[in-house]
Design a protein around this motif. Structure first.
Motif, PDB file in Angstrom:
ATOM      1  N   ARG A 424       0.811  -1.223   0.000  1.00 55.36           N
ATOM      2  CA  ARG A 424       0.000   0.000   0.000  1.00 55.36           C
ATOM      3  C   ARG A 424       0.841   1.268   0.000  1.00 55.36           C
ATOM      4  O   ARG A 424       0.309   2.358  -0.164  1.00 55.36           O
ATOM      5  N   MET A 426       3.106   4.124  -1.300  1.00 52.44           N
ATOM      6  CA  MET A 426       3.327   4.782  -2.586  1.00 52.44           C
ATOM      7  C   MET A 426       4.337   5.913  -2.413  1.00 52.44           C
ATOM      8  O   MET A 426       4.404   6.530  -1.346  1.00 52.44           O
ATOM      9  N   TYR A 430       3.943  10.766  -6.212  1.00 51.02           N
ATOM     10  CA  TYR A 430       2.541  10.737  -6.642  1.00 51.02           C
ATOM     11  C   TYR A 430       1.849  12.053  -6.273  1.00 51.02           C
ATOM     12  O   TYR A 430       0.973  12.529  -6.991  1.00 51.02           O
ATOM     13  N   LYS A 463      -1.091   4.621   0.955  1.00 48.53           N
ATOM     14  CA  LYS A 463      -1.941   5.164  -0.098  1.00 48.53           C
ATOM     15  C   LYS A 463      -3.104   5.979   0.477  1.00 48.53           C
ATOM     16  O   LYS A 463      -3.470   7.025  -0.057  1.00 48.53           O
TER      17      LYS A 463
END
Length: 754
Positions: A424, A426, A430, A463
């Motif tokens: 999960r 990231m 992002y 995330k």
């Protein structure tokens, strides 16, 4: 056999979003004065891939915009036009239009057709300007097999297709129709034939058709307008025959140049077999060369069971995709999306094709599957804790093997838990990748010069937190540009560079991640903040430390802006920023120095799915306190407890008086003890304020799997979640921040002075 293409739509949508993001990144980083040829080629490739994928799925509104965009990009990368800032602005605006259209198809969002029409008109206008050829950028290499620039007048091409499904023929007709006027007919065997009247070169036809078929499957002939070199560019089409030529010479079986003499004809027949027979083997070297080249049309011969090497023709001319990869993948064999069948690069300046096995280093998995896996691992952790608790009462001498096995299970479970939780995680890139465009647009709107830099983009965060931190960071970045960084003339007068510096950084620190937004602007104005706070009736004093003064900007409706703009100035947002960060278990700190800039630091836990907690007992109940809020625990003396009329009790800890919060009263529990001196006091800290929580006893410290209480039961005041203990019982997780906010003692400043 027909294939249901709807199953590939999601892949197309996701890859198109990635291509749009990559296009924006390249446009923001490009040097307008001296653009790198590879950057221009990469931007062109992104637009071309979007156009090809959209055409395959029949999404014509995307193809219409990307076709005009691709035309303009092609002129710039070929050196026919010089790149300008106006071009970059138009390309970024076109990216926004394409994203809007994509969201319309993917999520049913509204699409402003007037903006779409205006953008197409803008791109067409730019493409028609600057017809004079400009020098190629330094280091640019003329691409192989590049068709010559379109001559004055129009070309008329006859395009004979192989056997294709009706759906693909219609898709090609729609895509090629964007190049000019097209008519369609059928051969006796049912194959389609197009006649295209266009100003584009034959290269554009091959590029479009390569999304559906191999270029070698095409037979393209030209009429009147096209030159011989243009007609023979790819070796898959030729000019219509002249009367003086023999039928065999004129037709050439659709593949060969006219023969020049009887001897040459005989040699060609022996060597080439008119495209039907294996070539005669004159030498081993000649055979290998012919097999490797395949005359630009045929893949090398590979025995059954052998491994097919990459065709030399594909690496040289880029006309033949990797068929081995297609044959090995049944999805790639049928799917004609940009993801499943991208045409191989056709130019030297393009990036080399990546090997199939190197490209398959990741897979797309739905987040619901990851969440299900995390939940199952959480259940495994709970079961392992139950087993461990059961075997604690066994005799270690009699059950040595069992205890060793349980210890091994505990280690493996912890490793599995950490590995699954990392799925999960990231990278912060992002989030960071969203801001360069926003900073550029906002700085231009305000007339400021801002350099945006990032650090720690590879730092990973859960995330769920990544998605929730975007809005707070957006507000902080906008504030730094609007209020922090000064106008160029003001900075120059202060001896600074006219270009301000805004940085966004992320780094791990213990079990938390620290995200900082820093600028080198004018810093916070202490006196103005205090004056504004007094106007709003907030309790302030001139002796307040800077850290407390800076926290004033998070008060609801607080703003020192003299004018209200569409960027900021209404005092709405900073309080929401702080509230949202605290809801994620995070903290916000501000450091500022007048004239040198401001840094806002956000501390967040790495994940919300698992937390380190302290187990406490109140009466028969066991609760979990998040360890991040715990400062210390102690057993107080009776003389350190003071009663304040109307405000409850306080406790003196190292000369400071802290409000005492009896947990049994907050939750209405029958406690085993009601006197603090008989129990335990846990010192908690949230939002810079401390309080003492009175409990019966401490049970221990452990890592717990957080379960959402609201979705499984209902929202409970003062409780943020639940977990399952080793004995199978449910334990509630205390919402420390909410508990301290609801305590009436914290709202009474008088209890902090003796």
């Amino acid at each position: 056999m027909t294939v249901d293409m709807s199953q590939f739509f999601q892949v197309f949508f996701e890859e198109t979003e990635e291509l749009l993001a990559e296009m924006e990144r390249l446009l923001l980083a490009i040097d307008v004065a001296q653009p790198e040829p590879e950057d221009l080629n990469a931007i062109f490739r992104a637009a071309h891939s979007i156009k090809g994928g959209a055409g395959t799925f029949g999404i014509t509104d995307l193809t219409e915009v990307t076709h005009v965009l691709e035309t303009l990009l092609d002129r710039i990368r070929k050196g026919e036009m010089a790149l300008t800032g106006e071009h970059v602005d138009a390309f970024l605006a076109a990216k926004d239009i394409l994203k809007m259209q994509l969201d319309g198809h993917r999520h049913g969002a509204a699409v402003d057709q007037e903006q779409v029409v205006a953008m197409r008109a803008t791109l067409q206008s730019l493409a028609q300007q600057g017809s004079a050829r400009v020098p190629a950028p330094p280091g640019a290499v003329a691409p192989l097999n590049a068709a010559p620039a379109a001559a004055a007048g129009r070309h008329c091409y006859r395009i004979e297709l192989p056997a294709l499904p009706e759906r693909d023929i219609k898709a090609l007709a729609g895509e090629l129709g964007l190049l000019g006027t097209i008519s369609e007919s059928r051969l006796p065997d049912g194959r389609g034939v197009f006649v295209l009247d266009t100003e584009d070169s034959a290269e554009s036809i091959v590029a479009i058709c390569s999304f559906i078929m191999e270029p070698s499957e095409l037979k393209i002939t030209t009429e009147a307008a096209a030159s011989v070199e243009d007609a023979q560019r790819y070796g898959v089409f030729e000019p219509l025959p002249a009367p003086a030529r023999s039928a065999e010479d004129a037709q050439g079986y659709g593949f060969f140049e006219p023969l020049q003499s009887a001897i040459a004809q005989k040699e060609a027949e022996n060597a080439q077999g008119y495209g039907f027979f294996e070539p005669l083997q004159t030498s081993i070297g000649q055979t290998e060369q012919e097999n490797a080249q395949g005359y630009g049309f045929f893949a090398p011969f590979v025995p059954n069971g052998g491994t097919q090497p990459a065709a030399a023709g594909a690496s040289k001319h880029g006309d033949a995709p990797d068929k081995a990869a297609v044959e090995a993948d049944p999805v790639a064999e049928h799917a004609t999306t940009a993801a499943a069948r991208k045409p191989a690069p056709r130019r030297d300046a393009d990036k080399p094709a990546v090997a199939h096995n190197e490209a398959s280093t990741s897979i797309r998995v739905g987040i619901e599957k990851v969440d299900q896996l995390i939940n199952l691992v959480g259940e495994l952790v709970i079961t392992q804790a139950m087993i461990e608790q059961r075997v604690d009462s066994l005799d270690p001498m009699l059950h040595e093997r069992l205890l060793n096995s349980v210890s091994q299970l505990t280690r493996n479970t912890r490793d599995l838990q950490e590995a699954v939780m990392s799925i999960r995680m990231m990278p912060m890139d992002y989030v960071f990748s969203r801001f360069p465009r926003m900073v550029r647009d906002l700085a231009g709107k305000l007339g400021k010069k801002v350099e945006f830099v990032t650090h720690g983009a590879a730092t990973e965060l859960d995330k769920g937190l990544i998605e929730r931190i975007v809005d707070p960071l957006t507000h902080l970045v906008r504030n730094s540009i609007d209020h922090g960084i000064e106008m160029p003339e003001v900075r120059a007068a202060a001896g600074k560079s006219e270009t301000g510096r805004l940085s966004l950084s992320a780094a791990h620190q213990g079990g938390n991640i620290i995200i900082e937004v820093s600028d080198d602007g004018g810093g916070l104005n202490r006196s103005r903040i205090l004056d504004k706070a007094r106007q709003q009736g907030l309790p302030v004093s001139d002796a307040m430390p800077d850290a407390e003064v800076w926290q004033m900007i998070f008060a609801p409706g607080f703003s020192t802006a003299e004018t209200v703009t569409d960027v900021s100035g209404r005092g709405v947002g900073m309080d929401v920023v702080k509230r949202n960060i605290e809801a994620m278990g995070g903290l916000v700190e501000i450091r500022s120095l007048r004239g040198f800039g401001t840094t806002i630091s956000i501390s967040l836990p790495l994940t919300l799915a698992i937390l380190d907690g302290m187990s406490i007992k109140v009466g028969p109940e066991i609760y979990i306190l998040p360890l991040a809020y715990v400062v210390e625990s102690l057993q107080p003396r009776a003389l350190d407890i003071k009663e304040i009329s109307g405000s409850g009790r306080v406790i003196k800890v190292r000369g400071d008086y802290l409000p005492l919060i009896p947990l049994y009263q907050m939750f209405g529990i029958d406690s085993a003890c009601t006197e603090p001196s008989e129990g335990i006091v846990v010192i908690l800290e949230s939002d810079g304020r401390k309080a003492a929580l009175f409990v019966d006893e401490l049970v221990g410290q452990q890592q717990v799997v957080v379960k959402n209480l609201e979705s499984n039961y209902r929202k409970v005041a003062g409780i943020s979640g639940a977990t399952i203990l080793g004995d199978g019982g449910v334990s509630l997780i205390v919402d420390v921040a909410a508990l301290l906010r609801s305590s009436r003692q914290l709202n009474d400043e008088s209890i902090y002075t003796e």
